[in-house]
Design a protein around this motif. Structure first.
Motif, PDB file in Angstrom:
ATOM      1  N   ASN A  64      48.624 -50.365 -42.589  1.00 48.47           N
ATOM      2  CA  ASN A  64      49.777 -50.811 -42.010  1.00 48.47           C
ATOM      3  C   ASN A  64      50.767 -49.610 -41.895  1.00 48.47           C
ATOM      4  OD1 ASN A  64      49.112 -53.587 -41.972  1.00 48.47           O
ATOM      5  ND2 ASN A  64      49.772 -53.967 -43.914  1.00 48.47           N
ATOM      6  N   GLN A  91      49.545 -60.625 -39.801  1.00 51.55           N
ATOM      7  CA  GLN A  91      49.382 -59.245 -40.371  1.00 51.55           C
ATOM      8  C   GLN A  91      49.225 -59.474 -41.745  1.00 51.55           C
ATOM      9  OE1 GLN A  91      52.304 -56.224 -39.535  1.00 51.55           O
ATOM     10  NE2 GLN A  91      51.657 -54.905 -40.953  1.00 51.55           N
ATOM     11  N   LEU A  93      49.942 -57.879 -45.360  1.00 52.71           N
ATOM     12  CA  LEU A  93      50.625 -56.979 -46.104  1.00 52.71           C
ATOM     13  C   LEU A  93      50.025 -56.401 -47.301  1.00 52.71           C
ATOM     14  CD1 LEU A  93      54.202 -58.254 -45.380  1.00 52.71           C
ATOM     15  CD2 LEU A  93      52.703 -57.020 -43.876  1.00 52.71           C
ATOM     16  N   LYS A 114      53.022 -54.951 -35.139  1.00 51.39           N
ATOM     17  CA  LYS A 114      53.143 -54.696 -36.542  1.00 51.39           C
ATOM     18  C   LYS A 114      54.568 -55.241 -37.162  1.00 51.39           C
ATOM     19  CE  LYS A 114      49.397 -52.553 -37.257  1.00 51.39           C
ATOM     20  NZ  LYS A 114      48.271 -53.022 -38.061  1.00 51.39           N
TER      21      LYS A 114
END
Length: 759
Positions: A64, A91, A93, A114
């Motif tokens: 990321n 996404q 994390l 993102k």
């Protein structure tokens, strides 16, 4: 003088809770209304992922990073042009959290979506033109309150409505992205009283002059009635302005140079989030989002208005109530099944979108650009040397100090880490550097007063380190050169929530007792979330980076900052020609029995009420803002920066019911107690655009209403609704739940006398 309530609301939630606690067995509790505060999956391990940095080259060990937008410099001569989409994406994390669905910003020409994506770096006096295209889906990822928060707005059923506000920008109202400037996607297009600057349906164009000194702005959603949800869903990113003066400070090594394409410091965007643990059925509105498709790992946001208030917040008495408890005040009126809530405090700390990340650092100076991007949570940030425990921090109860609820303060036994030198806030560089964390300063609270037990400032914080309210920023330098190789430094927070009183159920840390009997969470395990005190870890390497001829950061900054401020910032020697204008911060209950925050000027009024904050272009005004609530409110001013002149205590008394109320003068106005004033904090001794207003205090601020050069039409909404010819901005609390319900007022700027219409 008689204590008079007049149009002001009863003083504070703090007093309300105290009275309720004294009632004890007289409270009627509603069964089955309480559920654990922590909703995130158990066992989110700390220090497992790296800090996401800028650009693909800054990807952490989990892949990321935060995208930085690249402008088109050819489409509009002399202007940086960006086309950005607001869209939904997924996404992951952290390895212990399933993939999460977000809303966010991304380059329209790139699939690179993102979390916190879309950072813009601008140059002073080089304009930016931003075209934002709404590609949000027709179903929100969070539950939407079906009741209009002010009961007057129509056409706001669209869950895909959005507006882009450049927070801290000096720009025309047509590009400010105010609450009514919302617009939907192009699908069956709808918009509010917005000004889309000629964009096609489903898009808006924003023009940013950037005639401001170097500073950390950010842009985020501001759509009326849904800001709190859109921002929490991820519609927020950073916007940095740089200038020649900042570049010169970096060139001369007065400021650290981090090299590469981004020498202006390391952004640290700090937020609290909750990720649904998937432990309840998808149709249960109390537990799940009440939105189709929600799965474990989805963002969780509270939407059941829990009543009644908590009878006790003492660690020594966590079982006073076993039949149920609630989070918020309520006079007994039935609330909607899916409802707005007074504020929200999550259970998991994120920095740049990573839970409890690690950042390796060399033995050198670093510049960090901090933003409190939370909904409502304050931070008192400190650096401590990790002690080898799973969390890096070991707490011990104070033997002499308690919090506002009577619990012993839990204070780290660790040694302090390196000092922080704050050089800037949200309005750019300060007049002088401010030394913090030398040593670390845990929060302390005012527990006695010469004015007696009814003093509304009792329980306020009276000691802190780097205190950041929602939307506040801090530009700091941390010098790791004297830290031993292999050391670990913890960025730590001990601010209670709500601030300043706190509720023990919102404070997560290792060693906290099991609070499930009063609706809180079970005790957490060492080295794992939920935790809102551990923010991140710095791991100090063995490499020492030398900087030519550089020895003393502080002394050099003491010489350089005043010169830089004088060259780049407007003079703070502004003085009003008219008496101070009184504003008040209040709270009451709406027609659904929900706690509501209001601004009085001086009478408490909703956002849609007739505007009372009106200024001419170029006018200097002084405002005295009285806080009659139990919360500290970070009041944010669009368009203008303000100079904090002083904080004082307002005069108070008790009414026949024993409630603390403001005293009013012969003109029916509140007033301050003489000889109780103090000046701004060192890191407020420059310009500000988000100012903390504490309970029991009146804050005096001066501001000059300067419109940017160029032309703009009058707001058609103001003209149609109120007959006012002017340009429309707002000021509001940046606790997002307060802003929307209903601590926000229009702020109108009109042309100066003889200036005429600027269109």
């Amino acid at each position: 003088m008689e204590a008079v309530m007049s149009n002001y609301s009863k003083f504070s939630r703090r007093q309300f809770l105290k009275r309720t606690a004294l009632a004890g067995a007289g409270i009627t509790l509603l069964p089955n209304m309480a559920f654990p505060y922590s909703q995130s999956p158990a066992g989110i391990r700390k220090f497992l992922v790296g800090l996401p940095a800028l650009g693909p080259g800054g990807a952490n060990n989990f892949g990321n990073y935060i995208p930085v937008l690249t402008p088109d410099t050819q489409k509009h001569k002399g202007t940086d042009y960006y086309e950005v989409v607001a869209k939904q994406f997924t996404q992951q994390l952290h390895p212990d959290i399933p993939p999460t669905t977000f809303w966010g910003y991304a380059d329209a020409k790139s699939p690179d979506s993102k979390y916190l994506g879309g950072i813009i770096v601008a140059k002073r006096r080089r304009p930016v033109k931003l075209k934002m295209i709404n590609q949000l889906p027709g179903q929100h990822i969070l539950p939407i309150d079906p009741t209009a928060l002010d009961n007057t707005i129509v056409n706001e059923a669209r869950p895909d409505r959005m507006a882009v506000h450049l927070h801290g920008g000096l720009l025309h109202w047509t590009s400010d992205g105010g609450p009514y400037a919302w617009y939907s996607s192009a699908n069956n297009f709808l918009h509010g009283a917005s000004y889309l600057n000629g964009a096609e349906p489903g898009a808006a164009i924003y023009d940013y002059p950037n005639d401001q000194s170097s500073r950390f702005l950010w842009y985020h959603d501001h759509a009326h009635g849904i800001t709190r949800l859109n921002a929490y869903a991820g519609l927020a990113s950073a916007y940095l302005i740089t200038d020649d003066a900042e570049a010169d400070l970096v060139r001369r090594q007065i400021l650290p140079n981090h090299g590469g394409a981004f020498p202006l410091g390391i952004p640290l965007v700090i937020q609290d989030k909750t990720f649904w643990d998937g432990g309840a059925t998808a149709t249960d509105p109390l537990y799940n989002q009440s939105a189709p498709g929600a799965v474990a790992g989805s963002l969780w946001y509270p939407h059941a208005y829990e009543v009644p208030p908590l009878p006790s917040m003492l660690f020594s008495d966590p079982n006073l109530s076993t039949s149920g408890t609630g989070r918020w005040d309520n006079p007994g009126i039935v609330t909607p099944p899916i409802s707005t809530v007074p504020e929200f405090f999550s259970d998991t700390m994120l920095v740049n979108g990573a839970p409890y990340p690690v950042l390796p650092v060399d033995r050198r100076r670093y510049r960090f650009r901090l933003l409190n991007g939370s909904q409502a949570r304050f931070f008192n940030l400190m650096l401590y040397k990790a002690d080898g425990s799973a969390d890096g921090i070991t707490l011990a109860p104070s033997l002499t100090e308690v919090d506002p609820n009577g619990n012993p303060l839990q204070i780290p036994t660790n040694a302090s880490g390196p000092r922080m030198i704050q050089i800037g806030n949200e309005c750019g560089f300060l007049l002088q550097p401010v030394v913090l964390n030398d040593p670390a300063v845990p929060l302390g609270f005012k527990t006695t007063s010469r004015f007696g037990a009814s003093d509304p400032t009792l329980g306020n914080v009276n000691r802190y380190n780097l205190l950041l309210a929602p939307a506040e920023r801090a530009d700091i330098i941390v010098d790791f050169r004297d830290v031993a190789p292999g050391s670990e430094i913890i960025l730590y927070n001990d601010a209670p929530a709500p601030f300043p009183c706190g509720d023990i159920r919102n404070d997560y840390y290792t060693g906290r007792p099991d609070l499930s009997s009063i609706g809180g969470a079970p005790a957490n395990l060492a080295g794992q979330g939920p935790d809102t005190r551990i923010i991140m870890k710095f791991k100090v390497g063995s490499k020492t980076v030398s900087e030519l001829n550089f020895t003393n950061t502080l002394n050099t900054l003491k010489l350089a900052l005043p010169i830089t401020f004088a060259l780049t910032q407007p003079s703070m020697l502004i003085f009003p020609k008219t008496p101070a204008k009184v504003k008040t911060l209040n709270e009451d209950f709406d027609e659904f029995g929900r706690l509501r925050q209001l601004i009085g000027a001086p009478n408490p009024a909703m956002f849609v009420s007739t505007p009372t904050e009106v200024a001419e272009d170029g006018e200097v005004q002084r405002w005295q803002i009285f806080n009659f609530t139990g919360d500290t409110h970070p009041m944010h001013f669009h368009l203008v920066n303000v100079a904090v002149r002083k904080r004082e205590q307002w005069a108070f008394g008790t009414n026949s019911s024993g409630e603390t109320v403001p005293l009013l003068n012969a003109h029916g106005m509140p007033f301050a107690i003489p000889n109780t004033g103090r000046g701004p904090d060192g890191n407020e001794a420059g310009w500000k655009e988000t100012v903390r207003m504490n309970p029991g205090e009146v804050v005096t601020v001066d501001m000059k209403f300067d419109l940017p050069p160029g032309n703009a039409p009058y707001s058609p909404r103001l003209l149609a609704s109120y007959g006012v010819k002017g340009y429309e901005f707002v000021w509001h609390c940046h606790i997002l739940e307060h802003e929307e319900h209903d601590m926000m007022h229009a702020m109108i700027v009109t042309p100066a006398r003889g200036q005429g219409h600027r269109d």
